[in-house]
Design a protein around this motif. Structure first.
Motif, short mmCIF file in Angstrom:
data_model
loop_
_atom_site.label_atom_id
_atom_site.label_comp_id
_atom_site.label_asym_id
_atom_site.label_seq_id
_atom_site.Cartn_x
_atom_site.Cartn_y
_atom_site.Cartn_z
N THR A 198 -0.20 4.08 2.29
CA THR A 198 -1.48 4.82 1.29
C THR A 198 -0.92 6.26 1.16
O THR A 198 -0.10 6.84 0.60
CB THR A 198 -2.09 4.64 0.87
OG1 THR A 198 -2.94 3.31 0.41
CG2 THR A 198 -2.95 5.33 -0.65
N VAL A 217 0.95 1.89 -3.48
CA VAL A 217 -0.05 2.10 -4.10
C VAL A 217 -0.02 3.42 -3.89
O VAL A 217 0.22 4.11 -5.01
CB VAL A 217 -1.44 1.80 -3.32
CG1 VAL A 217 -2.59 2.87 -3.40
CG2 VAL A 217 -1.38 -0.07 -3.90
N ARG A 241 -0.03 6.80 -6.83
CA ARG A 241 -1.05 8.24 -6.47
C ARG A 241 -0.70 9.30 -6.52
O ARG A 241 -1.29 10.01 -7.36
CB ARG A 241 -2.29 7.44 -5.80
CG ARG A 241 -3.56 6.37 -5.77
CD ARG A 241 -4.45 6.19 -4.33
NE ARG A 241 -4.83 5.40 -4.59
CZ ARG A 241 -6.03 5.02 -5.37
NH1 ARG A 241 -7.11 5.99 -6.90
NH2 ARG A 241 -7.13 3.70 -5.51
N SER A 293 -8.33 -0.75 -9.46
CA SER A 293 -8.17 1.27 -9.45
C SER A 293 -7.50 1.40 -10.81
O SER A 293 -7.56 2.70 -11.09
CB SER A 293 -7.30 2.46 -8.06
OG SER A 293 -8.47 2.05 -7.67
N THR A 342 -4.44 2.25 4.70
CA THR A 342 -4.97 3.69 4.93
C THR A 342 -4.17 4.25 5.41
O THR A 342 -3.49 5.17 4.53
CB THR A 342 -6.00 4.16 4.57
OG1 THR A 342 -7.30 3.09 4.29
CG2 THR A 342 -6.09 5.85 4.78
N GLU A 387 -6.15 -4.06 -4.57
CA GLU A 387 -7.30 -1.91 -5.26
C GLU A 387 -5.99 -1.79 -6.47
O GLU A 387 -6.93 -0.53 -7.08
CB GLU A 387 -6.60 -1.34 -3.84
CG GLU A 387 -6.35 0.00 -3.94
CD GLU A 387 -7.73 0.52 -3.91
OE1 GLU A 387 -8.52 1.53 -4.99
OE2 GLU A 387 -8.81 -0.08 -3.46
N PHE A 415 1.10 -1.36 -0.65
CA PHE A 415 -0.16 -0.19 -0.02
C PHE A 415 0.81 1.20 -0.19
O PHE A 415 0.23 2.28 -0.58
CB PHE A 415 -1.25 0.19 1.54
CG PHE A 415 -2.47 -0.96 1.25
CD1 PHE A 415 -3.64 -0.76 0.46
CD2 PHE A 415 -2.26 -1.81 1.08
CE1 PHE A 415 -4.25 -1.06 0.25
CE2 PHE A 415 -3.44 -2.75 1.40
CZ PHE A 415 -4.41 -1.91 0.51
N ASN A 473 -8.63 5.58 -1.77
CA ASN A 473 -7.96 3.84 -2.23
C ASN A 473 -10.02 3.07 -2.54
O ASN A 473 -10.48 2.77 -1.54
CB ASN A 473 -7.70 2.87 -1.61
CG ASN A 473 -6.18 2.99 -1.92
OD1 ASN A 473 -5.57 3.59 -2.44
ND2 ASN A 473 -5.45 2.41 -0.81
N ALA A 520 -3.50 -5.38 -2.07
CA ALA A 520 -2.81 -4.21 -2.44
C ALA A 520 -2.82 -4.28 -3.72
O ALA A 520 -2.90 -3.52 -4.47
CB ALA A 520 -1.77 -3.63 -2.13
#
Length: 553
Positions: A411, A63, A67, A96, A408, A92, A60, A399, A89
């Motif tokens: 991330t 991730v 992002r 995404s 979270t 996700e 994450f 996410n 992950a």
């Protein structure tokens, strides 16, 4: 040079040539050649390396970096359960459309099925969640290996970024490595390890799609889901259509935005007049939006530049690559929605101003981040609370691929590391507990400027607003759905030496948010879970009380 070291040297170099600038590693033995190659590239300033002891946190973190930067990020694990810990992950990233590159170290195939330590079947372990799976053969000392390794890495990155498919997502390169796993002396490699003189081994060019023209006519609204981008805003403003934009759409700005759309869809007579919906991104937050997209009397057009498109109600009449607006709506359709929104806003703000509430905290955090700041928001109640706020930063990250609460904190750390300025995170207590390992960061690792605001209602607050939260199910609700945990978040932060502050009212929260963001800190705001359902009902009733047609303008 031994085969495993040669392989790792080439793979890391080609990843960098293909645009990789950040990499995440979890420690392990079988993955040592690649870990050492990444560390050497970090020392040389060719990329930035991040090390995490927990593979789920590592996934994450990657991730979040994706992002924040928009670039592909590899995550490296050793073999066995380490790989499986990346699955949340990967899912996700898949939903995404994020270019996550899994480098899963493995034992040579000859050790599979023989009871060898840390050896399992890692082939296609992520199933259909990855855009590409490839097992790179166990490196051997022979001519032709370098071209194979570089070509396959370039192909994997192209698949991850969707360069040809317009369908980005995670990929897995399974890497069987034989001992020795650390650099050794010996004879030179039989061919040069160098790549092309410039750029990647294979330069992959994108395929282009043509936009479609949409004319004004039906009473149209634009729905901007997660990842919609400014294209949704431009379409709404070009057509003079109301814009219903989720916080993580990156489109929630400009005169067409209707901030209270979710409540107005439940309370205003305008809802029944909608004839056409143009969808950008991945709408996931709102049941009123889901009901709107499922209506048989509404034409649904989905704008999807990638190969996939959202249509859970199976009502889409058309799916187009891009949109050009033929001309503006010349009626008062947009003005009526704007008037309804302006009338609703004071009523909403009045209900949220009294005590600390989830939406009230979200509004303050959104205002602290500012229109141009970066805000990472957790799934469940946090993102829905933010959806009611009048100010939502354009760079809001969530996410929403599978809308899980996994990872979270990690991330947020990744996104904050990619951000040039202070970053805020809005997160519920269960999401915080679910990824508390994200606060375990080694002394040699980069630390971002990140303020994490935890809305603690001591359990699963979102369920109190759903069907199971109805008083008729009270006998089992608290244990099965409410799930109180009574955890001391301050003590948890102390375990990782993370600065922590408890706020008990809105004024204290505003003061905490106004302080300079330096390093990682945590602000806890405790709210009563018992007020969630009554507050949600009061918000809708307050708008209905304004009057159907009068509220609609």
């Amino acid at each position: 040079m031994n085969p495993s070291t040669a392989f790792a040297t080439v793979v890391v170099d080609e990843l960098i040539r293909c645009g990789v600038r950040e990499a995440v590693v979890s420690p392990g033995s079988r993955s040592a050649p690649l870990a050492l190659a990444f560390a050497e590239a970090d020392r040389a300033g060719r990329l930035r390396l991040h090390v995490r002891i927990d593979e789920r946190t590592a996934g994450f973190l990657a991730v979040g970096l994706i992002r924040g930067t928009g670039l592909p990020v590899p995550v490296l694990t050793t073999s066995g359960t380490a790989v499986a810990n990346l699955h949340p992950a990967v899912l996700e990233a898949s939903h995404s459309g994020l270019p996550l590159i899994v480098l899963s170290a493995d034992r040579p195939p000859s050790l599979r099925g023989a009871g060898a330590n840390q050896t399992t079947d890692q082939l296609k372990v992520f199933g259909s969640a990855v855009r590409l799976f490839h097992e790179l053969g166990t490196p051997v000392r022979e001519i032709g290996q370098v071209a194979y390794w570089r070509s396959q890495v370039a192909r994997a990155v192209a698949n991850a970024t969707g360069a040809r498919s317009a369908d980005p997502g995670p990929v897995q390169l399974n890497c069987p490595l034989a001992e020795p796993l650390v650099p050794t002396g010996g004879e030179d490699w039989p061919e040069p390890l160098d790549g092309r003189s410039t750029g990647p081994w294979t330069a992959v060019h994108a395929a282009a799609g043509q936009p479609s023209t949409v004319a004004p006519g039906p009473k149209t609204v634009v729905v901007a889901g997660d990842g919609a981008s400014q294209a949704a805003r431009l379409a709404a403003e070009g057509g003079r259509w109301p814009l219903f934009a989720e916080p993580s759409s990156r489109a929630r700005t400009g005169p067409a935005v209707i901030s209270a759309y979710r409540l107005l869809l439940q309370a205003s007579d305008l809802t029944t007049e909608i004839e056409r919906v143009i969808v950008f991104g991945h709408p996931t937050l709102s049941r009123p939006i889901s009901k709107l997209l499922a209506r048989a009397d509404v034409e649904v057009i989905v704008v999807a530049p990638t190969g996939l498109w959202p249509d859970p109600a199976r009502r889409a009449a058309a799916v187009i690559t891009g949109l050009e607006v033929a001309g503006p709506d010349t009626t008062d359709w947009l003005e009526r929605w704007q008037h309804a929104d302006q009338t609703a806003r004071p009523a909403i703000d009045k209900l949220l101003a009294d005590d600390l509430t989830g939406p009230g905290v979200a509004a303050l955090v959104g205002a602290a981040a500012g229109a141009d700041g970066m805000l990472v928001v957790a799934s469940s109640n946090a993102v829905r609370d933010l959806d009611l706020a009048p100010v939502v930063p354009i760079r809001t990250i969530a996410n929403r691929g599978l809308a899980g609460i996994d990872g979270t904190i990690s991330t947020a750390v990744g996104a904050a590391l990619a951000n040039a300025g202070p970053t805020y995170a809005l997160i519920g207590d269960l999401a915080f507990l679910h990824d508390s390992n994200g606060l375990v960061i080694g002394p040699d690792e980069a630390r971002p400027d990140l303020r994490i605001v935890v809305v603690n209602d001591n359990g699963g607050g979102i369920f109190s607003t759903l069907e199971q939260g109805d008083p008729t199910h009270a006998s089992h609700f608290e244990r099965v759905f409410g799930t109180p945990h009574n955890t001391d978040l301050g003590a948890l932060c102390a375990a990782t030496r993370t600065p922590y502050q408890l706020v008990e009212n809105a004024a204290d929260l505003q003061a905490a948010l106004a302080a300079t963001v330096a390093g990682i800190d945590v602000v806890e705001a405790r709210v009563p879970r018992s007020t969630h359902r009554p507050l949600a009902e009061e918000l809708v009733e307050a708008l209905r009380a304004l009057g159907g047609d009068s509220a609609a303008g």
